[in-house]
Design a protein around this motif. Structure first.
Motif, PDB file in Angstrom:
ATOM      1  N   UNK A   1       0.836  -1.207   0.000  1.00  0.00           N
ATOM      2  CA  UNK A   1       0.000   0.000   0.000  1.00  0.00           C
ATOM      3  C   UNK A   1       0.872   1.258   0.000  1.00  0.00           C
ATOM      4  N   UNK A   2       0.500   2.211  -0.800  1.00  0.00           N
ATOM      5  CA  UNK A   2       1.293   3.444  -0.862  1.00  0.00           C
ATOM      6  C   UNK A   2       1.137   4.233   0.436  1.00  0.00           C
ATOM      7  N   UNK A   3       2.146   5.038   0.726  1.00  0.00           N
ATOM      8  CA  UNK A   3       2.154   5.802   1.970  1.00  0.00           C
ATOM      9  C   UNK A   3       0.936   6.697   2.140  1.00  0.00           C
ATOM     10  N   UNK A   4       0.475   7.260   1.021  1.00  0.00           N
ATOM     11  CA  UNK A   4      -0.562   8.281   1.150  1.00  0.00           C
ATOM     12  C   UNK A   4      -1.976   7.695   1.143  1.00  0.00           C
ATOM     13  N   UNK A  21      -5.655   3.436  12.310  1.00  0.00           N
ATOM     14  CA  UNK A  21      -5.131   3.756  10.985  1.00  0.00           C
ATOM     15  C   UNK A  21      -6.094   3.098  10.002  1.00  0.00           C
ATOM     16  N   UNK A  22      -6.654   3.894   9.095  1.00  0.00           N
ATOM     17  CA  UNK A  22      -7.693   3.379   8.195  1.00  0.00           C
ATOM     18  C   UNK A  22      -7.280   3.661   6.747  1.00  0.00           C
ATOM     19  N   UNK A  23      -7.359   2.634   5.910  1.00  0.00           N
ATOM     20  CA  UNK A  23      -6.960   2.795   4.508  1.00  0.00           C
ATOM     21  C   UNK A  23      -8.007   3.600   3.752  1.00  0.00           C
ATOM     22  N   UNK A  24      -7.669   4.040   2.551  1.00  0.00           N
ATOM     23  CA  UNK A  24      -8.614   4.818   1.741  1.00  0.00           C
ATOM     24  C   UNK A  24      -9.785   3.954   1.267  1.00  0.00           C
ATOM     25  N   UNK A  25      -9.692   2.627   1.469  1.00  0.00           N
ATOM     26  CA  UNK A  25     -10.807   1.734   1.156  1.00  0.00           C
ATOM     27  C   UNK A  25     -11.624   1.386   2.403  1.00  0.00           C
ATOM     28  N   UNK A  26     -11.252   1.965   3.537  1.00  0.00           N
ATOM     29  CA  UNK A  26     -12.028   1.736   4.757  1.00  0.00           C
ATOM     30  C   UNK A  26     -11.548   0.578   5.618  1.00  0.00           C
ATOM     31  N   UNK A  27     -10.432  -0.036   5.253  1.00  0.00           N
ATOM     32  CA  UNK A  27      -9.925  -1.127   6.099  1.00  0.00           C
ATOM     33  C   UNK A  27      -9.162  -0.565   7.300  1.00  0.00           C
ATOM     34  N   UNK A  51       0.752  10.345  21.691  1.00  0.00           N
ATOM     35  CA  UNK A  51       1.565   9.173  22.058  1.00  0.00           C
ATOM     36  C   UNK A  51       1.135   7.944  21.270  1.00  0.00           C
ATOM     37  N   UNK A  52      -0.185   7.708  21.205  1.00  0.00           N
ATOM     38  CA  UNK A  52      -0.677   6.509  20.513  1.00  0.00           C
ATOM     39  C   UNK A  52      -0.377   6.570  19.010  1.00  0.00           C
ATOM     40  N   UNK A  53      -0.585   7.747  18.409  1.00  0.00           N
ATOM     41  CA  UNK A  53      -0.332   7.875  16.964  1.00  0.00           C
ATOM     42  C   UNK A  53       1.161   7.684  16.674  1.00  0.00           C
ATOM     43  N   UNK A  54       2.016   8.285  17.515  1.00  0.00           N
ATOM     44  CA  UNK A  54       3.473   8.135  17.317  1.00  0.00           C
ATOM     45  C   UNK A  54       3.877   6.664  17.437  1.00  0.00           C
ATOM     46  N   UNK A  55       3.299   5.980  18.418  1.00  0.00           N
ATOM     47  CA  UNK A  55       3.611   4.561  18.623  1.00  0.00           C
ATOM     48  C   UNK A  55       3.207   3.748  17.382  1.00  0.00           C
ATOM     49  N   UNK A  56       2.006   4.025  16.871  1.00  0.00           N
ATOM     50  CA  UNK A  56       1.533   3.290  15.690  1.00  0.00           C
ATOM     51  C   UNK A  56       2.373   3.617  14.463  1.00  0.00           C
ATOM     52  N   UNK A  60       4.036   0.739  12.265  1.00  0.00           N
ATOM     53  CA  UNK A  60       3.338   0.416  11.028  1.00  0.00           C
ATOM     54  C   UNK A  60       4.140   0.863   9.812  1.00  0.00           C
ATOM     55  N   UNK A  61       4.005   0.103   8.742  1.00  0.00           N
ATOM     56  CA  UNK A  61       4.647   0.503   7.479  1.00  0.00           C
ATOM     57  C   UNK A  61       3.898   1.678   6.854  1.00  0.00           C
ATOM     58  N   UNK A  62       2.629   1.861   7.249  1.00  0.00           N
ATOM     59  CA  UNK A  62       1.800   2.923   6.663  1.00  0.00           C
ATOM     60  C   UNK A  62       2.109   4.261   7.336  1.00  0.00           C
ATOM     61  N   UNK A  63       2.238   5.275   6.532  1.00  0.00           N
ATOM     62  CA  UNK A  63       2.453   6.618   7.089  1.00  0.00           C
ATOM     63  C   UNK A  63       1.235   7.468   6.763  1.00  0.00           C
ATOM     64  N   UNK A  64       0.426   7.795   7.749  1.00  0.00           N
ATOM     65  CA  UNK A  64      -0.823   8.520   7.467  1.00  0.00           C
ATOM     66  C   UNK A  64      -0.589   9.919   6.908  1.00  0.00           C
TER      67      UNK A  64
END
Ligand SMILES: [Zn+2]
Length: 321
Positions: A1-4, A21-27, A51-56, A60-64
């Motif tokens: 999945x792409x970063x954006x 963290x939610x993908x652009x498809x809603x997952x 804190x929670x967002x930084x931890x995730x 995670x490989x995904x960068x929101x």
């Protein structure tokens, strides 16, 4: 999945908070539930989210690309929570400090509007351009999508369908108005009306209270529905009256917004069998024919994390422009 392709969705509830963290498809890619800790004040809640967002982000490989936050209350377009009774917040700036700490664009949205966006983009109303979401729980909230756009209003507060007047000069609401839909069909109002009816008809109510093994204070919508289904006349009368008020509200919603779909959710809808569908059936003869013909209803699909998913969906939506 792409970063954006990923956004953060946060649901700040009265007692618990969900960060997803939610993908652009809603997952939902990753999700964490944590106590809100609102008693420690807004700064502490903001720190917990960061804190929670930084931890995730670390794990995670995904960068929101951005973050959406759903809050039960009135929120303005600058990301300031004007009033959130569950959190005891007034004029709390939420968006700017989160954006500063996380380096992400932040959108703050009312929680029911967030779940409307979630159902529209990723849930029961996926692909529907004209829909109204109604959530009947303790209160009655809503959201409106018209022409494939969320209705926002001048001060970011459009869609408060719980506060439409269904009885002029009627029961006092929690808002400045009287006779609101919420003041008749909200969970608090159903319980209040049941207690008052029990006082007026003590003999009839006594039979019901004995059968339900509850005190008058415990007469919630689900209990009344169950007793009405079992044939209790006191409960049947209350349910029937409540159905009438909801039907009046649904006629107005249909005629004003001309939705193809009404998505219904919330604790009262979930605990009362086909009550919602019966109210819509009762409303149908009063709805303008050109509007009623294409009107359908369905139940909300997203579950306990609907607000977090919807807040993320809003972040995706704003980015798309
Ligand atoms: Zn009201």
């Amino acid at each position: 999945m792409a970063d954006d392709n990923c956004a953060v969705g946060v649901d700040i509830g009265g007692t618990k908070m969900i960060v997803s963290f939610v993908s652009s498809q809603g997952q939902v890619i990753v999700e964490k539930e944590t106590p809100t800790g609102s008693k420690a004040g807004p700064d502490e809640v903001i720190r917990t989210i960061v804190t929670e967002v930084e931890r995730m982000r670390g794990r995670s490989a995904e960068k929101p690309h951005s973050l959406g936050v759903g809050v039960a209350g009135q929120v303005d377009e600058r990301g300031v929570v004007r009033f959130a009774p569950n959190l005891d917040w007034r004029d709390v700036s939420l968006g700017p400090p989160l954006a500063g700490a996380l380096g992400l664009p932040v959108r703050v949205v009312n929680d029911v509007r967030a779940s409307t966006i979630g159902e529209w983009r990723f849930g029961a109303a996926r692909g529907v351009r004209d829909m109204v979401c109604i959530r009947i729980g303790t209160g009655v909230g809503g959201g409106v999508v018209s022409g494939d756009r969320l209705l926002i209003g001048d001060s970011n507060a459009a869609g408060e369908i719980g506060h439409m007047t269904v009885v002029a000069g009627g029961r006092k609401c929690t808002c400045p108005n009287s006779g609101c839909l919420e003041a008749y069909v909200g969970g608090w109002a159903i319980a209040q009306r049941a207690r008052e009816a029990a006082k007026r008809s003590p003999a009839e109510a006594a039979v019901l209270l004995r059968r339900a093994q509850v005190k008058a204070s415990g007469l919630d919508a689900g209990t009344l529905w169950q007793l009405a289904s079992d044939g209790d006349p006191f409960a049947q009368r209350l349910i029937s009256e409540t159905r009438g008020y909801l039907a009046a509200g649904l006629v107005a919603i249909a005629n004003i917004f001309n939705p193809r779909l009404i998505v219904a959710g919330g604790g009262v809808v979930g605990s009362t069998g086909q009550f919602f569908e019966e109210a819509l059936a009762a409303a149908r003869p009063q709805i303008l024919p050109s509007i009623g013909e294409s009107l359908r209803s369905t139940r909300a699909q997203l579950g306990a994390n609907a607000v977090a998913i919807g807040a993320a969906a809003w972040a995706h939506e704003v980015r798309r422009g």
